[in-house]
Design a protein around this motif. Structure first.
Motif, PDB file in Angstrom:
ATOM      1  N   PRO A  36      40.959  44.372 119.637  1.00 16.33           N
ATOM      2  CA  PRO A  36      41.717  44.194 120.880  1.00 16.33           C
ATOM      3  C   PRO A  36      41.017  43.234 121.831  1.00 16.33           C
ATOM      4  O   PRO A  36      39.871  42.835 121.586  1.00 16.33           O
ATOM      5  N   GLY A  37      41.670  42.853 122.912  1.00 15.03           N
ATOM      6  CA  GLY A  37      41.070  41.981 123.902  1.00 15.03           C
ATOM      7  C   GLY A  37      39.885  42.653 124.568  1.00 15.03           C
ATOM      8  O   GLY A  37      39.706  43.874 124.483  1.00 15.03           O
ATOM      9  N   SER A  38      39.063  41.865 125.224  1.00 17.91           N
ATOM     10  CA  SER A  38      37.869  42.396 125.885  1.00 17.91           C
ATOM     11  C   SER A  38      38.267  43.431 126.930  1.00 17.91           C
ATOM     12  O   SER A  38      39.221  43.232 127.686  1.00 17.91           O
ATOM     13  N   GLN A  39      37.525  44.537 126.975  1.00 17.17           N
ATOM     14  CA  GLN A  39      37.794  45.587 127.942  1.00 17.17           C
ATOM     15  C   GLN A  39      36.516  46.308 128.312  1.00 17.17           C
ATOM     16  O   GLN A  39      35.524  46.255 127.588  1.00 17.17           O
TER      17      GLN A  39
ATOM     18  N   ARG B 125      40.335  40.388 132.589  1.00 17.85           N
ATOM     19  CA  ARG B 125      41.195  39.245 132.849  1.00 17.85           C
ATOM     20  C   ARG B 125      40.430  37.936 132.641  1.00 17.85           C
ATOM     21  O   ARG B 125      39.208  37.935 132.572  1.00 17.85           O
ATOM     22  N   ALA B 126      41.182  36.841 132.558  1.00 17.86           N
ATOM     23  CA  ALA B 126      40.573  35.547 132.237  1.00 17.86           C
ATOM     24  C   ALA B 126      39.476  35.170 133.221  1.00 17.86           C
ATOM     25  O   ALA B 126      38.393  34.721 132.832  1.00 17.86           O
ATOM     26  N   TRP B 127      39.716  35.377 134.516  1.00 14.74           N
ATOM     27  CA  TRP B 127      38.724  34.977 135.515  1.00 14.74           C
ATOM     28  C   TRP B 127      37.493  35.879 135.487  1.00 14.74           C
ATOM     29  O   TRP B 127      36.444  35.518 136.012  1.00 14.74           O
ATOM     30  N   GLU B 128      37.625  37.068 134.853  1.00 15.59           N
ATOM     31  CA  GLU B 128      36.494  37.990 134.740  1.00 15.59           C
ATOM     32  C   GLU B 128      35.674  37.731 133.479  1.00 15.59           C
ATOM     33  O   GLU B 128      34.676  38.400 133.244  1.00 15.59           O
ATOM     34  N   ASN B 129      36.115  36.767 132.689  1.00 11.46           N
ATOM     35  CA  ASN B 129      35.476  36.516 131.390  1.00 11.46           C
ATOM     36  C   ASN B 129      34.849  35.128 131.313  1.00 11.46           C
ATOM     37  O   ASN B 129      34.585  34.629 130.227  1.00 11.46           O
ATOM     38  N   ILE B 130      34.591  34.519 132.453  1.00 11.55           N
ATOM     39  CA  ILE B 130      33.931  33.217 132.478  1.00 11.55           C
ATOM     40  C   ILE B 130      32.435  33.430 132.278  1.00 11.55           C
ATOM     41  O   ILE B 130      31.821  34.213 133.018  1.00 11.55           O
TER      42      ILE B 130
END
Length: 297
Positions: free
Chosen positions: A74-77, A86-91
C-alpha cells in the motif's frame, strides 16, 4: 535535445554532481521503503511456506486477513495511526523538517533514520558522480551504492542480507563485466568465486574450532557480489578493511554501550562500507597499506 543534455552533464561536473545528489535523495526515500518492507514481505513468504509444509488449516483465512504488501502497495502511511502520507509529507528530508519529525495526524515521532538514509544516499551518490564523472561507471556505481545502503540497514535491523538484493547484485556485476565497465569477465567470475569461497572457508574453520557460527551465508553472497564487481584482486582490501572497521566498532560498542559480547554483530555493513571504499579508492588504499607495511619491515 537528449544529446544536448548529455553533453551538458559531461562538461559541467557541478551540474552532474547536483543531479546525482537530488536523484540520491529520491532514491533514498525509496530505499526506506525497501528497508522497512522487504523483511516483512520475506517473513510473510516464510510463514506461508511453513503453513503449507505443516499442513496447517485455515491458510486461506490467514492470507485474507493480511492485506497484500509489496514495495509499491500500500501507499506510505504512519505505522502508528495508519495516516496515509500525502505528497507534500513525503518530500525527502524537507518534509521531515517541516513536520518537526512528527506525524501530522497523531504527532508521534518519526524515526530519524528516514532522513539519515536519504541524506546518506544523497551524499554517497554525489561522491560517486564526482569521482567517476558522467558515464556508465557512475551509473553502475550508484546502483551498487544504493544496494549496499539497503543491505546495510536491513542487516543492522534483522541480521539478514536478503537474496532478493545480493543475488541480483552478483548477476549485475557479472553482466556489466561483459562490456566491461570496471573489470573483464574473467576477473569478475574469479572474483565472485573467490569472494564466496573465502568467507565459506573462514565460516567452517571458525565453526570447527569454536562450535559456533561466526557469520551467515548472506555475507558469503555479498562478498561474492563485490568480487564480481571488482575482481579477486580487490577482495584482500575489502576483507582487511571490513575486519578492521568491524573490530573497532565491536570493541567500541562493548566499551561504550556495554554490549553483550555474546550478542552477534552484523558483518554486512562493514563489508558494504569496505566494498564501496574499495570501488572508489581501492588502489590508493592498497598503496598506503603497502607503504605502511614497508616502513615496518
Amino acid at each position: 535535445m537528449t544529446t544536448t543534455i548529455v553533453q551538458l552533464l559531461q562538461s559541467n561536473t557541478a551540474l552532474w554532481v547536483s543531479v546525482a545528489a537530488i536523484l540520491g535523495l529520491v532514491v533514498g526515500s525509496f530505499l526506506n521503503v525497501v528497508i522497512h518492507r522487504l523483511p516483512l514481505i520475506m517473513e510473510r513468504e516464510w510463514m506461508e511456506q511453513y503453513q503449507e509444509l505443516a499442513g496447517e488449516p485455515n491458510q486461506n483465512t490467514v492470507k485474507e486477513e493480511q492485506p497484500p504488501v509489496n514495495l509499491v502497495t500500500p501507499g506510505s502511511q504512519c505505522p502508528h495511526c495508519g495516516h496515509h502520507i500525502r505528497a507534500w509529507e513525503n518530500i525527502p528530508v524537507i518534509s521531515y523538517l517541516l513536520l518537526h519529525g512528527r506525524c501530522s495526524n497523531c504527532h508521534v515521532a518519526i524515526s530519524v533514520r528516514y532522513p539519515i538514509v536519504e541524506l546518506i544516499t544523497c551524499l554517497l551518490s554525489a561522491v560517486v558522480a564526482w569521482h567517476f564523472g558522467f558515464g556508465w561507471q557512475a551509473v553502475a556505481a550508484m546502483l551498487l551504492t544504493w544496494s549496499l545502503i539497503a543491505l546495510s540497514a536491513i542487516d543492522i535491523d534483522h541480521q539478514l542480507l536478503p537474496d532478493a538484493i545480493t543475488l541480483p547484485l552478483l548477476w549485475a556485476g557479472l553482466t556489466i563485466s561483459l562490456f566491461p565497465v570496471f573489470i573483464d569477465s574473467q576477473a569478475s567470475i574469479s572474483g565472485a568465486l573467490a569472494g564466496y569461497l573465502c568467507l565459506w572457508v573462514i565460516y567452517h574453520l571458525f565453526k570447527l574450532i569454536t562450535g559456533k557460527e561466526g557469520m551467515g551465508y548472506g555475507d558469503f553472497k555479498l562478498l561474492a557480489a563485490l568480487g564480481a564487481w571488482m575482481g579477486w584482486s580487490a577482495l584482500p582490501i575489502v576483507v582487511l578493511l571490513s575486519s578492521v572497521v568491524g573490530a573497532i566498532a565491536g570493541i567500541t560498542m562493548i566499551i561504550v554501550r556495554g554490549r553483550d559480547r555474546q550478542v552477534p554483530i552484523p558483518f554486512g555493513p562493514y563489508l558494504a562500507a569496505a566494498g564501496w571504499l574499495t570501488l572508489l579508492w581501492g588502489t590508493h588504499i592498497a598503496d598506503i597499506y603497502l607503504r605502511w607495511a614497508g616502513s615496518l619491515a
